[in-house]
Design a protein around this motif. Structure first.
Motif, PDB file in Angstrom:
ATOM      1  N   UNK A 184       0.830  -1.206   0.000  1.00 27.13           N
ATOM      2  CA  UNK A 184       0.000   0.000   0.000  1.00 27.13           C
ATOM      3  C   UNK A 184       0.862   1.254   0.000  1.00 27.13           C
ATOM      4  N   UNK A 185       1.805   1.306   0.917  1.00 24.47           N
ATOM      5  CA  UNK A 185       2.658   2.486   1.037  1.00 24.47           C
ATOM      6  C   UNK A 185       3.531   2.676  -0.204  1.00 24.47           C
ATOM      7  N   UNK A 215       8.575   5.289   4.196  1.00 19.55           N
ATOM      8  CA  UNK A 215       7.730   4.675   5.222  1.00 19.55           C
ATOM      9  C   UNK A 215       7.633   3.165   5.008  1.00 19.55           C
ATOM     10  N   UNK A 216       7.537   2.756   3.738  1.00 19.52           N
ATOM     11  CA  UNK A 216       7.481   1.320   3.420  1.00 19.52           C
ATOM     12  C   UNK A 216       8.777   0.639   3.850  1.00 19.52           C
ATOM     13  N   UNK A 217       9.906   1.265   3.538  1.00 21.22           N
ATOM     14  CA  UNK A 217      11.205   0.686   3.921  1.00 21.22           C
ATOM     15  C   UNK A 217      11.338   0.607   5.436  1.00 21.22           C
ATOM     16  N   UNK A 218      10.929   1.665   6.128  1.00 14.80           N
ATOM     17  CA  UNK A 218      10.995   1.646   7.601  1.00 14.80           C
ATOM     18  C   UNK A 218      10.131   0.533   8.182  1.00 14.80           C
ATOM     19  N   UNK A 219       8.962   0.326   7.586  1.00 16.48           N
ATOM     20  CA  UNK A 219       8.088  -0.746   8.062  1.00 16.48           C
ATOM     21  C   UNK A 219       8.750  -2.107   7.855  1.00 16.48           C
ATOM     22  N   UNK A 245       8.199  -9.196   0.131  1.00 13.67           N
ATOM     23  CA  UNK A 245       8.185  -7.837   0.676  1.00 13.67           C
ATOM     24  C   UNK A 245       9.225  -6.969  -0.016  1.00 13.67           C
ATOM     25  N   UNK A 246      10.458  -7.487  -0.120  1.00 10.39           N
ATOM     26  CA  UNK A 246      11.508  -6.706  -0.783  1.00 10.39           C
ATOM     27  C   UNK A 246      11.189  -6.521  -2.272  1.00 10.39           C
ATOM     28  N   UNK A 266      15.907   1.478  -4.627  1.00 19.17           N
ATOM     29  CA  UNK A 266      15.728   0.280  -5.443  1.00 19.17           C
ATOM     30  C   UNK A 266      16.955  -0.611  -5.387  1.00 19.17           C
ATOM     31  N   UNK A 267      18.121  -0.007  -5.408  1.00 21.69           N
ATOM     32  CA  UNK A 267      19.370  -0.773  -5.305  1.00 21.69           C
ATOM     33  C   UNK A 267      19.433  -1.497  -3.961  1.00 21.69           C
ATOM     34  N   UNK A 268      19.048  -0.807  -2.896  1.00 20.46           N
ATOM     35  CA  UNK A 268      19.036  -1.418  -1.564  1.00 20.46           C
ATOM     36  C   UNK A 268      18.065  -2.599  -1.519  1.00 20.46           C
ATOM     37  N   UNK A 269      16.849  -2.389  -2.070  1.00 17.84           N
ATOM     38  CA  UNK A 269      15.849  -3.460  -2.082  1.00 17.84           C
ATOM     39  C   UNK A 269      16.342  -4.641  -2.916  1.00 17.84           C
ATOM     40  N   UNK A 270      16.983  -4.364  -4.049  1.00 15.70           N
ATOM     41  CA  UNK A 270      17.510  -5.437  -4.906  1.00 15.70           C
ATOM     42  C   UNK A 270      18.576  -6.236  -4.158  1.00 15.70           C
ATOM     43  N   UNK A 271      19.458  -5.545  -3.445  1.00 14.03           N
ATOM     44  CA  UNK A 271      20.505  -6.232  -2.676  1.00 14.03           C
ATOM     45  C   UNK A 271      19.891  -7.137  -1.605  1.00 14.03           C
ATOM     46  N   UNK A 272      18.883  -6.631  -0.914  1.00  7.61           N
ATOM     47  CA  UNK A 272      18.215  -7.429   0.119  1.00  7.61           C
ATOM     48  C   UNK A 272      17.512  -8.639  -0.495  1.00  7.61           C
ATOM     49  N   UNK A 273      16.877  -8.420  -1.625  1.00  4.67           N
ATOM     50  CA  UNK A 273      16.188  -9.508  -2.317  1.00  4.67           C
ATOM     51  C   UNK A 273      17.186 -10.569  -2.775  1.00  4.67           C
TER      52      UNK A 273
END
Length: 183
Positions: free
Chosen positions: A55-56, A64-68, A80-81, A97-104
């Protein structure tokens, strides 16, 4: 439901949060998510957190989505990632996006999606060196993007189509109809 004296359960809240997500009702989603613990003694589960992140992220509240995600009481999963990564692409947030990709990739190192999305994000802003770097890492890791695939059943026969595949026995007729439709 509440007016009739019925109490929501976890499944009900999934439906409510999903509806909020698809309708872009951020404030309402926040209120319902918060009401789970405050008003209904329900502890949010992974699916509830995913829906809130979705949603966020959909409406661009990416921080806010990343903090959640980073404060979830359970370990965030690839779904989620992936949701955050997809939203970063839509909203042009390359660094997040780079951070989310690394986590994924920490969770699913053989998944081609983070590489492809990140590469496409770089390409959209002309960062061609980064595109090459991401594609090179993808090759070095032995990750292969699966081609797009669709199928249709015609006269009880299933026809399968892969991206860039020109082997269908009726390809000439199919492409001529597609050209007509595009005009």
């Amino acid at each position: 439901m509440l007016a009739c004296g019925e109490k929501p359960d976890h499944v009900t809240m999934i439906g409510v949060l999903c509806a909020c997500s698809h309708a872009g009702l951020v404030e309402e989603g926040r209120l319902y998510f918060s009401s789970m613990t405050k008003n209904h003694s329900l502890i949010p589960k992974k699916d509830h957190y995913y829906l809130m992140v979705d949603l966020l992220a959909r409406v661009g509240c990416l921080n806010e989505a990343r903090n959640l995600i980073e404060t979830m009481p359970m370990n965030p999963d690839a779904v989620v990632w992936g949701s955050l990564l997809a939203a970063c692409k839509v909203h042009g947030e390359i660094e997040m996006g780079k951070h989310a990709a690394e986590k994924l990739l920490e969770i699913e190192p053989r998944n081609s999606r983070p590489y492809v999305l990140l590469s496409n994000m770089y390409a959209e802003v002309g960062r061609w060196g980064d595109v090459v770097r991401v594609r090179k890492v993808m090759r070095q890791q032995g990750v292969i993007k699966q081609p797009g695939c669709s199928w249709i059943k015609v006269q009880k026969k299933v026809n399968v189509f892969l991206a860039k595949d020109k082997r269908h026995p009726h390809k000439n007729q199919i492409y001529s109809v597609l050209k007509m439709l595009i005009k």
